[in-house]
Design a protein around this motif. Sequence first.
Motif, PDB file in Angstrom:
ATOM      1  N   LEU A 139       0.830  -1.206   0.000  1.00 19.80           N
ATOM      2  CA  LEU A 139       0.000   0.000   0.000  1.00 19.80           C
ATOM      3  C   LEU A 139       0.864   1.256   0.000  1.00 19.80           C
ATOM      4  O   LEU A 139       0.510   2.265  -0.624  1.00 19.80           O
ATOM      5  N   ASN A 143       0.612   4.333  -2.734  1.00 14.43           N
ATOM      6  CA  ASN A 143       0.382   5.728  -2.371  1.00 14.43           C
ATOM      7  C   ASN A 143       0.866   5.927  -0.946  1.00 14.43           C
ATOM      8  O   ASN A 143       0.163   5.586   0.003  1.00 14.43           O
ATOM      9  N   ASP A 146      -1.550   7.855   1.824  1.00 11.94           N
ATOM     10  CA  ASP A 146      -2.775   7.361   2.449  1.00 11.94           C
ATOM     11  C   ASP A 146      -2.734   5.894   2.839  1.00 11.94           C
ATOM     12  O   ASP A 146      -3.768   5.291   3.108  1.00 11.94           O
ATOM     13  N   TRP A 147      -1.548   5.290   2.888  1.00 15.31           N
ATOM     14  CA  TRP A 147      -1.491   3.864   3.177  1.00 15.31           C
ATOM     15  C   TRP A 147      -2.086   3.505   4.545  1.00 15.31           C
ATOM     16  O   TRP A 147      -2.766   2.469   4.654  1.00 15.31           O
ATOM     17  N   ARG A 150      -5.922   3.193   4.136  1.00 16.55           N
ATOM     18  CA  ARG A 150      -6.279   2.037   3.319  1.00 16.55           C
ATOM     19  C   ARG A 150      -5.970   0.737   4.070  1.00 16.55           C
ATOM     20  O   ARG A 150      -6.711  -0.240   3.965  1.00 16.55           O
ATOM     21  N   GLN A 153      -8.697   0.191   6.584  1.00 14.24           N
ATOM     22  CA  GLN A 153      -9.918  -0.270   5.917  1.00 14.24           C
ATOM     23  C   GLN A 153      -9.831  -1.748   5.548  1.00 14.24           C
ATOM     24  O   GLN A 153     -10.772  -2.509   5.753  1.00 14.24           O
ATOM     25  N   ALA A 154      -8.683  -2.132   5.000  1.00 15.02           N
ATOM     26  CA  ALA A 154      -8.513  -3.525   4.574  1.00 15.02           C
ATOM     27  C   ALA A 154      -8.558  -4.477   5.757  1.00 15.02           C
ATOM     28  O   ALA A 154      -9.218  -5.522   5.707  1.00 15.02           O
ATOM     29  N   SER A 157     -11.996  -4.995   7.204  1.00 16.11           N
ATOM     30  CA  SER A 157     -13.007  -5.590   6.317  1.00 16.11           C
ATOM     31  C   SER A 157     -13.078  -7.112   6.418  1.00 16.11           C
ATOM     32  O   SER A 157     -13.886  -7.733   5.735  1.00 16.11           O
ATOM     33  N   CYS A 195      -8.810  -4.439  -0.231  1.00 14.73           N
ATOM     34  CA  CYS A 195      -8.535  -3.004  -0.452  1.00 14.73           C
ATOM     35  C   CYS A 195      -9.286  -2.511  -1.671  1.00 14.73           C
ATOM     36  O   CYS A 195      -9.871  -1.422  -1.681  1.00 14.73           O
ATOM     37  N   SER A 196      -9.262  -3.298  -2.737  1.00 16.92           N
ATOM     38  CA  SER A 196      -9.942  -2.925  -3.989  1.00 16.92           C
ATOM     39  C   SER A 196     -11.447  -2.857  -3.769  1.00 16.92           C
ATOM     40  O   SER A 196     -12.132  -1.955  -4.259  1.00 16.92           O
ATOM     41  N   THR A 198     -13.051  -2.269  -0.878  1.00 12.70           N
ATOM     42  CA  THR A 198     -13.405  -1.118  -0.059  1.00 12.70           C
ATOM     43  C   THR A 198     -13.258   0.183  -0.837  1.00 12.70           C
ATOM     44  O   THR A 198     -14.019   1.123  -0.627  1.00 12.70           O
ATOM     45  N   ALA A 199     -12.282   0.234  -1.760  1.00 12.36           N
ATOM     46  CA  ALA A 199     -12.097   1.443  -2.586  1.00 12.36           C
ATOM     47  C   ALA A 199     -13.300   1.618  -3.519  1.00 12.36           C
ATOM     48  O   ALA A 199     -13.795   2.739  -3.702  1.00 12.36           O
TER      49      ALA A 199
END
Length: 201
Positions: A139, A143, A146-147, A150, A153-154, A157, A195-196, A198-199
Amino acid sequence: VNKTVGYALDSRDPVATLAKKVGTEVPLFKGRVNRTSNSLPRSSANVITLNTLVECTRVLAAAWLGVQDRRKLELAVGEDQSRVLDAAIAAWSGIIAPFQAHWQPVLDAEPGATGRLRDDYVFPHGLGWLVLATLAGELFRGNAGDWPARFAQATASVDWSRNNKQWEGIATLRGSVNNTAPAVKATTMYLLDRCSITARG
């Protein structure tokens, strides 16, 4: 000797030196790094082995320094140890933060807290630490700014319970945590997919 003892005695590998400093600076690790073996029995109050701490720190350093070659990485870490230590502490703090509520009984020195966590969850195991470090590194490369968000979030989840059937064949094998390189890769890919999701969500 095993890898943990080897790293404990090593004074030439800058990454091992960095990891040992992390072990004294990050509150969760302070006094809780196993420096004698590569595994943690249920009765152990330690939260990570030195072997795992070094390997995870190597993964993280490679990500933020943008260096994959092992020797070049060691040279890069050795060139500016103070700056690299600050980066390592920040990275580890970002990895631990989403699990703070789980780790709080350990920080409060509740008897048997670490063993109960390993009984109930995947993330406190060697596989879990390696997956979290690898995920953070990936991550960060995507970026750097913002890792942590993210990453949080991952990790939020998924259900990290060992009895979560979704882990079977990914992080566990017949209910046991599968601390192998293929399992680390499979679990990391599973979380990157989260991650994908949640994005997109």
